[in-house]
Scaffold this motif. Structure first.
Motif, PDB file in Angstrom:
ATOM      1  N   TYR A 111       6.359   7.717   2.990  1.00  0.00           N
ATOM      2  CA  TYR A 111       6.575   6.480   1.349  1.00  0.00           C
ATOM      3  C   TYR A 111       5.892   4.794   2.487  1.00  0.00           C
ATOM      4  O   TYR A 111       6.178   4.556   3.528  1.00  0.00           O
ATOM      5  CB  TYR A 111       7.275   6.179   1.225  1.00  0.00           C
ATOM      6  CG  TYR A 111       8.293   7.123  -0.217  1.00  0.00           C
ATOM      7  CD1 TYR A 111       7.245   8.123  -0.005  1.00  0.00           C
ATOM      8  CD2 TYR A 111       8.819   7.327  -0.555  1.00  0.00           C
ATOM      9  CE1 TYR A 111       7.382   9.649  -0.693  1.00  0.00           C
ATOM     10  CE2 TYR A 111       9.434   7.801  -1.268  1.00  0.00           C
ATOM     11  CZ  TYR A 111       9.006   9.097  -1.331  1.00  0.00           C
ATOM     12  OH  TYR A 111       9.082  10.452  -2.224  1.00  0.00           O
ATOM     13  N   GLY A 112       5.227   3.891   0.923  1.00  0.00           N
ATOM     14  CA  GLY A 112       4.892   3.270   1.874  1.00  0.00           C
ATOM     15  C   GLY A 112       3.647   2.470   0.547  1.00  0.00           C
ATOM     16  O   GLY A 112       3.491   3.157  -0.006  1.00  0.00           O
ATOM     17  N   VAL A 113       3.986   0.832   0.660  1.00  0.00           N
ATOM     18  CA  VAL A 113       2.636   0.174   0.041  1.00  0.00           C
ATOM     19  C   VAL A 113       1.906   0.036   0.717  1.00  0.00           C
ATOM     20  O   VAL A 113       1.667   0.352   2.323  1.00  0.00           O
ATOM     21  CB  VAL A 113       3.455  -1.349   0.143  1.00  0.00           C
ATOM     22  CG1 VAL A 113       4.776  -1.190  -0.920  1.00  0.00           C
ATOM     23  CG2 VAL A 113       3.933  -2.163   0.868  1.00  0.00           C
ATOM     24  N   PRO A 114       0.590  -0.157   0.166  1.00  0.00           N
ATOM     25  CA  PRO A 114      -0.692  -0.324   1.413  1.00  0.00           C
ATOM     26  C   PRO A 114      -1.105  -1.127   2.938  1.00  0.00           C
ATOM     27  O   PRO A 114      -0.672  -0.065   3.676  1.00  0.00           O
ATOM     28  CB  PRO A 114      -1.852  -0.704  -0.127  1.00  0.00           C
ATOM     29  CG  PRO A 114      -1.375   0.024  -1.309  1.00  0.00           C
ATOM     30  CD  PRO A 114       0.021  -0.686  -1.123  1.00  0.00           C
ATOM     31  N   LEU A 115       0.301  -2.232   2.562  1.00  0.00           N
ATOM     32  CA  LEU A 115       0.152  -2.904   3.518  1.00  0.00           C
ATOM     33  C   LEU A 115       0.862  -2.504   4.729  1.00  0.00           C
ATOM     34  O   LEU A 115       0.734  -2.078   6.239  1.00  0.00           O
ATOM     35  CB  LEU A 115       1.111  -4.509   2.773  1.00  0.00           C
ATOM     36  CG  LEU A 115       1.483  -5.410   4.092  1.00  0.00           C
ATOM     37  CD1 LEU A 115      -0.314  -5.838   4.193  1.00  0.00           C
ATOM     38  CD2 LEU A 115       2.399  -6.213   3.787  1.00  0.00           C
ATOM     39  N   MET A 116       2.006  -1.694   4.473  1.00  0.00           N
ATOM     40  CA  MET A 116       2.468  -0.922   5.249  1.00  0.00           C
ATOM     41  C   MET A 116       1.828   0.226   6.408  1.00  0.00           C
ATOM     42  O   MET A 116       2.275   0.487   7.623  1.00  0.00           O
ATOM     43  CB  MET A 116       3.570   0.316   5.277  1.00  0.00           C
ATOM     44  CG  MET A 116       5.380  -0.794   4.393  1.00  0.00           C
ATOM     45  SD  MET A 116       5.808   0.378   3.663  1.00  0.00           S
ATOM     46  CE  MET A 116       7.861  -1.279   3.800  1.00  0.00           C
TER      47      MET A 116
END
Ligand code: AMP
Length: 542
Positions: free
Chosen positions: A277-282
């Motif tokens: 999982y992640g937000v785009p930045l990650m």
């Protein structure tokens, strides 16, 4: 014939779960007792579902020993660690309402959350990064009259467990038997569009079902192992990850207290994670990390990118370079448990990269003209609204704010602008709410404006989001000073430090004599954003 209006409803052969979180967890434990439930390598922690259940029970009894009753609020203020997850399920077993406190909160924000939800027991870490939580709590504690007990995980955890030993299991089971799935079980503070943070109040039914259907769309089974670098205090962690796992018997794998790209990559390899999982930045940081080629991603199959607009190039890269061939995008907001739309693992590339997918099972969505509330035609942009089991119960102790977002037809108005195509796939194209999303963290401009208004040199202030390659958006403050006053941006920065979370402190400050306004005197934030975006771009070029 196709429905020409931007309305869709998620039909499904799978019924909603009509049980509490506690009952669901018990069913999974009975089905997969020896499967791993939770793994936290940086704490040398691992537990099977059977062990996890036993530990949740110990913590539930520990919380009970403090005299906390059903419906009371227990706060958790901590970065990701295994104790967080145990507290999540222990409170669910007791019917106690868990209040997620953002680990980045500083004094003013902590005080607000403690007072607004009248937290009686606060379970907290000793600190996060350079911040000492006890020091911050010390500054505000006297004003929080409802706060009776504090458990510092690093010092008092064993005491909590020991205290619980005096509670007998029958008492716990009797409490569990008295819970209803519509009971409130969780409060998550969201930045909202106006005013101070609001406590989205969510029931077992809200979040358990949302986690279940998220996992179902990702085709989770008890063989999945989900790598969780996203924060647990946010629904991305505690619902999309934890509740999706426990409803399918999958394993939750945490990667660190703070996000460190290499630690995530190493955990994926070492723990043979199937989902990330992640937000785009990650994902961008992981793909660009110098250690990227050192690790093996062959165990990965799927994952979720969400929280902010997901760049197509990043989606493509995670599929090709991280083996996440079935990666999906979710769209939603805390107030709707959170997910309303999600892509399917077998959607074509375009749909899986450029849209946020289709409506979730049992949920209705529509896109309306915000001026008239009329549903717009497919292909036209308008405000995205959601109705169904996923819509929160209310904003905690805030009926006016609740009424301003949930209408008489029980539709939640998201403040997001979207377009629906003929097949029901949705694209998020903008926002009508005044909100900044910096690297996945939602920031309310109003909250920063209110805080800085207290500064003696400031006559007026407006806070906006300006484009940033790294974070998507950065915070900028436009300031009008009182006559004869002077203050520097460094001084204002120092004024905010320690009072509001670091990610909310404006990166840019602009001193002006007035703001651009409409004829009716309304501040034109859109114009301010355009002016500042241009100025910043020029600065970068020179
Ligand atoms: P939160 O309440 O923190 O979950 O934030 C919800 C807001 O994040 C939404 O109202 C959207 O503005 C934004 N958001 C969430 N997911 C997406 C997505 N996949 N694409 C674009 N924006 C998103």
């Amino acid at each position: 014939m196709k429905n020409l209006l931007s309305y869709d409803h998620g039909t499904s052969d799978t019924p909603l779960l009509g049980i509490t979180i506690s009952e669901q967890l018990k069913q999974t434990v009975d089905k997969y007792p020896q499967k791993e439930a939770l793994v936290v390598p940086y704490q040398s922690y691992r537990a099977t579902y059977k062990e996890f259940w036993e530990q949740v029970e110990e913590v539930a009894k520990g919380i009970l020993s403090y005299g906390v009753k059903k419906g009371e609020r227990v706060g958790i203020w901590s970065p990701n660690r295994y104790e967080w997850v145990l507290v999540q399920f222990a409170t669910a077993r007791l019917g106690v309402i868990l209040v997620n406190v953002n680990p980045a909160y500083k004094a003013a924000e902590l005080k607000y959350a403690l007072k607004q939800s009248e937290i009686s027991l606060l379970i907290m870490s000793k600190g996060f990064r350079q911040t000492n939580y006890s020091d911050i709590l010390g500054e505000v504690r006297a004003e929080c009259i409802h706060l009776k007990h504090i458990v510092v995980i690093d010092h008092d955890w064993q005491t909590l467990i020991e205290a619980g030993k005096s509670i007998n299991t029958e008492r716990l089971e009797a409490i569990e038997a008295g819970l209803q799935f519509d009971d409130a079980i969780n409060i998550q503070y969201t930045s909202g569009t106006t005013g101070f943070p609001k406590g989205s109040t969510l029931s077992h039914h809200n979040i358990l079902n949302n986690g279940y259907f998220i996992g179902q769309r990702l085709k989770y089974t008890a063989d999945d192992r989900v790598c969780i670098p996203v924060p647990l205090y946010h629904c991305f962690g505690m619902v999309l990850a934890n509740l999706a796992c426990i409803t399918h018997g999958a394993c939750m794998v945490l990667t660190g207290e703070a996000f460190v790209p290499e630690a995530v990559l190493k955990t994926v390899q070492d723990e043979k994670c199937t989902s990330l999982y992640g937000v785009p930045l990650m994902f961008i940081a992981e793909l660009n990390d110098p250690s990227f080629d050192k690790y093996d991603y062959s165990s990965l199959r799927t994952g979720i990118m969400a929280g902010a607009s997901c760049p197509e190039s990043t989606m493509k890269a995670v599929r090709e370079k991280m083996n996440m061939r079935e990666v999906g995008i979710c769209y939603g907001m805390t107030e709707t448990s959170p997910v309303s739309t999600q892509t399917f693992v077998d959607d074509n590339d375009y749909r899986r990269c450029a849209t946020v997918g289709k409506v979730h099972p049992h949920i209705e969505i529509k896109i309306i003209d915000p001026e008239t509330d009329g549903i717009v035609a497919r292909g036209e942009r308008g405000e995205f609204c959601t109705r169904g089991y996923s819509v929160m119960l209310k904003y905690w102790n805030n009926p006016e704010a609740t009424a301003s977002v949930i209408d008489d037809g029980r539709w939640m108005h998201t403040g997001d602008l979207a377009v629906m195509d003929d097949d029901g796939y949705v694209q998020i194209v903008g926002r009508i709410k005044d909100l900044i999303i910096r690297g996945g963290e939602n920031i309310s401009p109003f909250e920063i404006e209110e805080f800085l208004h207290q500064h003696e040199a400031i006559k007026d202030i407006q806070v906006i989001g300006v484009p940033s390659d790294k974070y998507g958006e950065e915070v900028m403050a436009w300031i009008v000073l009182k006559e004869g006053s002077t203050v520097t941006s460094e001084e204002l920065h120092a004024y905010c430090k320690g009072q509001i979370a670091t990610f909310k402190i404006p990166k840019y400050w602009k001193f002006v004599s007035e703001f651009p306004t409409t004829v009716t005197g309304k501040v034109r934030k859109v114009e301010m954003r355009e002016i500042s975006a241009k100025e910043l771009e020029l600065e970068v070029r020179h």
